[in-house]
Scaffold this motif. Sequence first.
Motif, PDB file in Angstrom:
ATOM      1  N   ASP A  38     -23.998  72.772  19.343  1.00  0.00           N
ATOM      2  CA  ASP A  38     -24.533  71.913  18.415  1.00  0.00           C
ATOM      3  C   ASP A  38     -25.736  71.301  18.798  1.00  0.00           C
ATOM      4  OD1 ASP A  38     -24.612  69.879  16.502  1.00  0.00           O
ATOM      5  OD2 ASP A  38     -23.360  68.538  17.293  1.00  0.00           O
ATOM      6  N   VAL A  39     -27.014  71.877  19.059  1.00  0.00           N
ATOM      7  CA  VAL A  39     -28.085  71.281  19.820  1.00  0.00           C
ATOM      8  C   VAL A  39     -29.325  71.744  19.129  1.00  0.00           C
ATOM      9  CG1 VAL A  39     -29.391  71.694  21.947  1.00  0.00           C
ATOM     10  CG2 VAL A  39     -26.783  71.588  22.183  1.00  0.00           C
ATOM     11  N   THR A  40     -30.202  70.724  18.662  1.00  0.00           N
ATOM     12  CA  THR A  40     -31.249  71.028  17.850  1.00  0.00           C
ATOM     13  C   THR A  40     -32.281  71.329  18.796  1.00  0.00           C
ATOM     14  OG1 THR A  40     -32.337  68.809  18.448  1.00  0.00           O
ATOM     15  CG2 THR A  40     -30.820  69.046  16.399  1.00  0.00           C
ATOM     16  N   LEU A  45     -35.437  71.117  24.138  1.00  0.00           N
ATOM     17  CA  LEU A  45     -36.272  70.853  24.898  1.00  0.00           C
ATOM     18  C   LEU A  45     -36.131  69.669  26.028  1.00  0.00           C
ATOM     19  CD1 LEU A  45     -39.343  71.340  22.359  1.00  0.00           C
ATOM     20  CD2 LEU A  45     -38.743  72.771  24.267  1.00  0.00           C
ATOM     21  N   VAL A  46     -35.269  68.779  25.661  1.00  0.00           N
ATOM     22  CA  VAL A  46     -34.915  67.628  26.554  1.00  0.00           C
ATOM     23  C   VAL A  46     -33.894  68.198  27.560  1.00  0.00           C
ATOM     24  CG1 VAL A  46     -33.991  65.454  26.649  1.00  0.00           C
ATOM     25  CG2 VAL A  46     -35.628  65.870  24.868  1.00  0.00           C
ATOM     26  N   GLN A  57     -37.594  59.752  33.070  1.00  0.00           N
ATOM     27  CA  GLN A  57     -38.078  58.637  32.327  1.00  0.00           C
ATOM     28  C   GLN A  57     -38.188  59.305  30.980  1.00  0.00           C
ATOM     29  OE1 GLN A  57     -40.680  55.781  33.688  1.00  0.00           O
ATOM     30  NE2 GLN A  57     -39.809  55.846  35.739  1.00  0.00           N
ATOM     31  N   GLN A  58     -38.112  58.510  29.883  1.00  0.00           N
ATOM     32  CA  GLN A  58     -38.377  59.260  28.508  1.00  0.00           C
ATOM     33  C   GLN A  58     -39.784  59.512  28.276  1.00  0.00           C
ATOM     34  OE1 GLN A  58     -36.779  56.796  25.450  1.00  0.00           O
ATOM     35  NE2 GLN A  58     -34.677  56.773  26.054  1.00  0.00           N
ATOM     36  N   CYS A  59     -40.658  58.846  28.946  1.00  0.00           N
ATOM     37  CA  CYS A  59     -42.352  58.902  28.766  1.00  0.00           C
ATOM     38  C   CYS A  59     -42.669  60.293  29.667  1.00  0.00           C
ATOM     39  CB  CYS A  59     -43.142  57.876  29.349  1.00  0.00           C
ATOM     40  SG  CYS A  59     -42.801  57.162  31.059  1.00  0.00           S
ATOM     41  N   THR A  75     -34.411  61.382  20.021  1.00  0.00           N
ATOM     42  CA  THR A  75     -33.649  62.649  20.312  1.00  0.00           C
ATOM     43  C   THR A  75     -32.616  62.058  21.476  1.00  0.00           C
ATOM     44  OG1 THR A  75     -35.418  64.130  19.976  1.00  0.00           O
ATOM     45  CG2 THR A  75     -34.050  64.791  21.305  1.00  0.00           C
ATOM     46  N   VAL A  76     -33.076  61.375  22.602  1.00  0.00           N
ATOM     47  CA  VAL A  76     -32.360  61.071  23.468  1.00  0.00           C
ATOM     48  C   VAL A  76     -31.166  60.054  23.036  1.00  0.00           C
ATOM     49  CG1 VAL A  76     -32.288  59.577  25.659  1.00  0.00           C
ATOM     50  CG2 VAL A  76     -33.916  61.320  25.496  1.00  0.00           C
TER      51      VAL A  76
END
Length: 144
Positions: A38-40, A45-46, A57-59, A75-76
Amino acid sequence: MKDIITTYSMPNLGCMIGTAYQMMLIKLSQILNQKGLDVTTGEYLVLRALYASDGMQQCEIATLIGKDKSAVCRTVTNMVMKGLVRTESVSHKCLKVYVAPKGREIEPLIMEAARERHKALTDLLTPEELKVFSTTLEKLIKNT
């Protein structure tokens, strides 16, 4: 009118690259689904980024995977709700993202999906074509 049609029907590399990317994401989504994940594709990618370097970090993730910061943030957030990742505040504007136990648990399946997708893509090209294609894509990425 003829000039517009001629212009539109020219090989449009941007559209072709975009279409190829979308088709690859569709195929990746199918592989993830076949594995019962159950992963988009965005979550995939993340996770791939975090498996390589946990605690980014998200950036940094956004830059690495070529997505905008707001998309990575959304997404996170979804991944936190699914229990795939956890976040830690660095400042009021910055979060570090870590793989949660559930995300680690599915890592072998994610990496297997990555290998399958990579093999399916590389099997389409000869080694020479793959080298030219990779070099061309690197050049486009670096200069656009």
